[in-house]
Design a protein around this motif. Structure first.
Motif, short mmCIF file in Angstrom:
data_model
loop_
_atom_site.label_atom_id
_atom_site.label_comp_id
_atom_site.label_asym_id
_atom_site.label_seq_id
_atom_site.Cartn_x
_atom_site.Cartn_y
_atom_site.Cartn_z
N ILE A 27 1.37 -1.28 1.49
CA ILE A 27 1.21 -2.64 0.95
C ILE A 27 0.41 -3.42 1.99
CG2 ILE A 27 2.35 -4.75 0.20
CD1 ILE A 27 4.80 -3.05 -0.53
N ILE A 28 -0.69 -4.02 1.57
CA ILE A 28 -1.50 -4.81 2.49
C ILE A 28 -1.91 -6.11 1.79
CG2 ILE A 28 -2.41 -2.81 3.73
CD1 ILE A 28 -5.02 -3.17 2.15
N GLU A 29 -2.37 -7.05 2.59
CA GLU A 29 -2.91 -8.28 2.02
C GLU A 29 -4.40 -8.11 1.76
OE1 GLU A 29 0.18 -11.44 4.16
OE2 GLU A 29 -1.94 -11.43 4.71
N LYS A 30 -4.89 -8.86 0.79
CA LYS A 30 -6.32 -8.78 0.52
C LYS A 30 -7.11 -9.14 1.77
CE LYS A 30 -6.41 -13.37 -1.58
NZ LYS A 30 -6.64 -14.13 -2.83
N ARG A 31 -8.25 -8.51 1.88
CA ARG A 31 -9.17 -8.64 3.02
C ARG A 31 -8.75 -7.81 4.23
NH1 ARG A 31 -9.45 -13.80 0.80
NH2 ARG A 31 -7.81 -14.62 2.14
N GLN A 32 -7.56 -7.20 4.18
CA GLN A 32 -7.20 -6.29 5.27
C GLN A 32 -7.85 -4.93 5.06
OE1 GLN A 32 -2.82 -6.37 5.36
NE2 GLN A 32 -2.95 -7.59 7.24
N SER A 33 -7.73 -4.08 6.06
CA SER A 33 -8.27 -2.72 6.00
C SER A 33 -7.13 -1.73 5.84
CB SER A 33 -9.02 -2.39 7.29
OG SER A 33 -10.04 -3.32 7.53
N VAL A 34 -7.46 -0.57 5.25
CA VAL A 34 -6.45 0.47 5.08
C VAL A 34 -7.16 1.83 5.10
CG1 VAL A 34 -6.58 0.43 2.56
CG2 VAL A 34 -4.48 1.19 3.68
N ALA A 35 -6.43 2.82 5.56
CA ALA A 35 -6.98 4.18 5.59
C ALA A 35 -5.96 5.16 5.07
CB ALA A 35 -7.39 4.56 7.02
N PHE A 36 -6.45 6.15 4.33
CA PHE A 36 -5.61 7.20 3.77
C PHE A 36 -6.07 8.53 4.33
CE2 PHE A 36 -4.47 3.82 1.23
CZ PHE A 36 -5.43 3.43 0.31
N TRP A 37 -5.14 9.45 4.46
CA TRP A 37 -5.45 10.75 5.05
C TRP A 37 -5.09 11.87 4.07
CZ3 TRP A 37 -1.89 14.63 6.31
CH2 TRP A 37 -2.40 15.69 7.07
N CYS A 38 -5.89 12.93 4.08
CA CYS A 38 -5.65 14.07 3.20
C CYS A 38 -5.91 15.37 3.97
CB CYS A 38 -6.57 14.01 1.99
SG CYS A 38 -6.51 15.48 0.92
N ASN A 39 -4.98 16.30 3.81
CA ASN A 39 -5.16 17.65 4.35
C ASN A 39 -5.13 18.63 3.19
OD1 ASN A 39 -3.32 20.19 5.88
ND2 ASN A 39 -5.36 19.60 6.55
N PRO A 40 -6.26 19.26 2.85
CA PRO A 40 -6.31 20.12 1.67
C PRO A 40 -5.64 21.46 1.91
CG PRO A 40 -8.38 20.23 2.86
CD PRO A 40 -7.54 19.22 3.57
N ILE A 41 -5.58 22.24 0.86
CA ILE A 41 -5.05 23.60 0.98
C ILE A 41 -6.00 24.40 1.86
CG2 ILE A 41 -4.64 25.74 -0.31
CD1 ILE A 41 -3.63 23.98 -2.62
N SER A 42 -5.43 25.21 2.73
CA SER A 42 -6.22 25.99 3.67
C SER A 42 -7.23 26.86 2.94
CB SER A 42 -5.29 26.87 4.52
OG SER A 42 -6.04 27.67 5.41
N GLY A 43 -8.48 26.79 3.38
CA GLY A 43 -9.51 27.61 2.77
C GLY A 43 -10.23 26.98 1.60
N HIS A 44 -9.74 25.84 1.14
CA HIS A 44 -10.40 25.16 0.01
C HIS A 44 -11.62 24.38 0.53
CE1 HIS A 44 -7.11 25.05 -3.35
NE2 HIS A 44 -7.34 26.28 -2.88
N ALA A 45 -12.78 24.79 0.03
CA ALA A 45 -14.02 24.19 0.52
C ALA A 45 -14.30 22.82 -0.10
CB ALA A 45 -15.20 25.12 0.22
N THR A 46 -13.77 22.60 -1.28
CA THR A 46 -14.10 21.37 -2.02
C THR A 46 -12.93 20.40 -1.98
OG1 THR A 46 -15.38 22.81 -3.50
CG2 THR A 46 -15.10 20.52 -4.16
N LEU A 47 -13.23 19.16 -1.65
CA LEU A 47 -12.20 18.13 -1.56
C LEU A 47 -12.66 16.92 -2.34
CD1 LEU A 47 -10.18 17.07 1.56
CD2 LEU A 47 -11.31 15.32 0.17
N TYR A 48 -11.72 16.31 -3.07
CA TYR A 48 -12.01 15.17 -3.94
C TYR A 48 -11.06 14.01 -3.63
CZ TYR A 48 -13.52 19.21 -6.79
OH TYR A 48 -14.08 20.38 -7.25
N TRP A 49 -11.57 12.80 -3.77
CA TRP A 49 -10.73 11.60 -3.79
C TRP A 49 -10.88 10.94 -5.16
CZ3 TRP A 49 -7.16 10.10 -0.35
CH2 TRP A 49 -7.25 10.56 0.97
N TYR A 50 -9.74 10.72 -5.81
CA TYR A 50 -9.71 10.03 -7.09
C TYR A 50 -8.92 8.73 -6.95
CZ TYR A 50 -11.42 14.06 -9.78
OH TYR A 50 -12.18 15.08 -10.31
N GLN A 51 -9.29 7.75 -7.76
CA GLN A 51 -8.55 6.50 -7.85
C GLN A 51 -7.92 6.41 -9.24
OE1 GLN A 51 -10.69 2.81 -8.79
NE2 GLN A 51 -9.80 1.86 -6.97
N GLN A 52 -6.62 6.16 -9.29
CA GLN A 52 -5.95 6.01 -10.58
C GLN A 52 -5.30 4.64 -10.65
OE1 GLN A 52 -2.92 8.91 -11.70
NE2 GLN A 52 -3.26 8.48 -13.86
#
Lengths: 112, 115
Positions: free
Chosen positions: B12-37
């Protein structure tokens, strides 16, 4: 026009009922077709692929009509555990991307 | 096989703040995607990586969103500054290749609320 259109529902059905969901897609050159299932506050998971010849997996049957750009999912003998959102998914014509294009989903509630 | 790992689970953040998300894919998977829902909608692709190169970022709002996949493994997605309309679940997914039959696995997502 949305790339993939679905009736959001909700569809409320009793246990044991048969229910059908439909979706349409706008790009006639779309390559591959899927149904995904998404439980509340969970990630989407692949339910089944969809082929022109039709395919069946237990109580689930999926059908693709390329001429009409129409995809369907039939669920027979509904269970309480089938309650979820069903997402219709297509892939773009380009073969060099794994991009999935999702519809907004159809919500199913199976009641006792 | 371990799944796709994402963190944090909620933010939860306030508008105008910054935020970062982290992802670690399955080992060996060459393709990585970020989706917004966004609530009530299906997931929408923001960016796709093949190893550490960008394949598709056509729907990424580049004035505020950025993503990187250093060394072709982990990835981070950043929003700076956040807007109210960025409230959504951010899903990371990975696959062995770009072929639709290669199999897609989604992480549990990061639920962002901007207030």
């Amino acid at each position: 026009r949305k790339e993939v259109e679905q009736d959001p529902g909700p569809f409320n059905v009793p246990e044991g009922a048969t229910v059908a969901f439909n979706c349409t897609y706008s790009n006639s050159a779309s390559q591959s077709f899927f149904w995904y299932r998404q439980d509340c506050r969970k990630e989407p998971k692949l339910l089944m692929s969809v082929y022109s010849s039709g395919n069946e997996d237990g109580r689930f049957t999926a059908q693709l009509n390329r001429a009409s750009q129409y995809i369907s999912l039939l669920i027979r003998d509904s269970k309480l555990s089938d309650s979820a959102t069903y997402l219709c998914v297509v892939t773009p014509p380009s073969s060099n991307t794994g991009k999935l294009i999702f519809g907004q989903g159809t919500t199913l509630q199976v009641k006792p | 096989e371990a799944g796709v790992a994402q963190s944090p689970r909620y933010k939860i953040i306030e508008k105008r703040q910054s935020v970062a998300f982290w992802c670690n894919p399955i080992s060996g998977h060459a393709t990585l995607y970020w989706y917004q829902q966004i609530l009530g909608q299906g997931p929408k692709l923001l960016i796709q990586f093949q190893n550490n190169g960008v394949v598709d970022d056509s729907q990424l709002p580049k004035d505020r969103f950025s993503a990187e996949r250093l060394k072709g493994v982990d990835s981070t997605l950043k929003i700076q500054p956040a807007k109210l309309e960025d409230s959504a679940v951010y899903l990371c997914a990975s696959s062995r290749s770009v072929s639709p039959s290669a199999g897609y696995t989604f992480g549990s997502g990061t639920r962002l609320t901007v207030v």
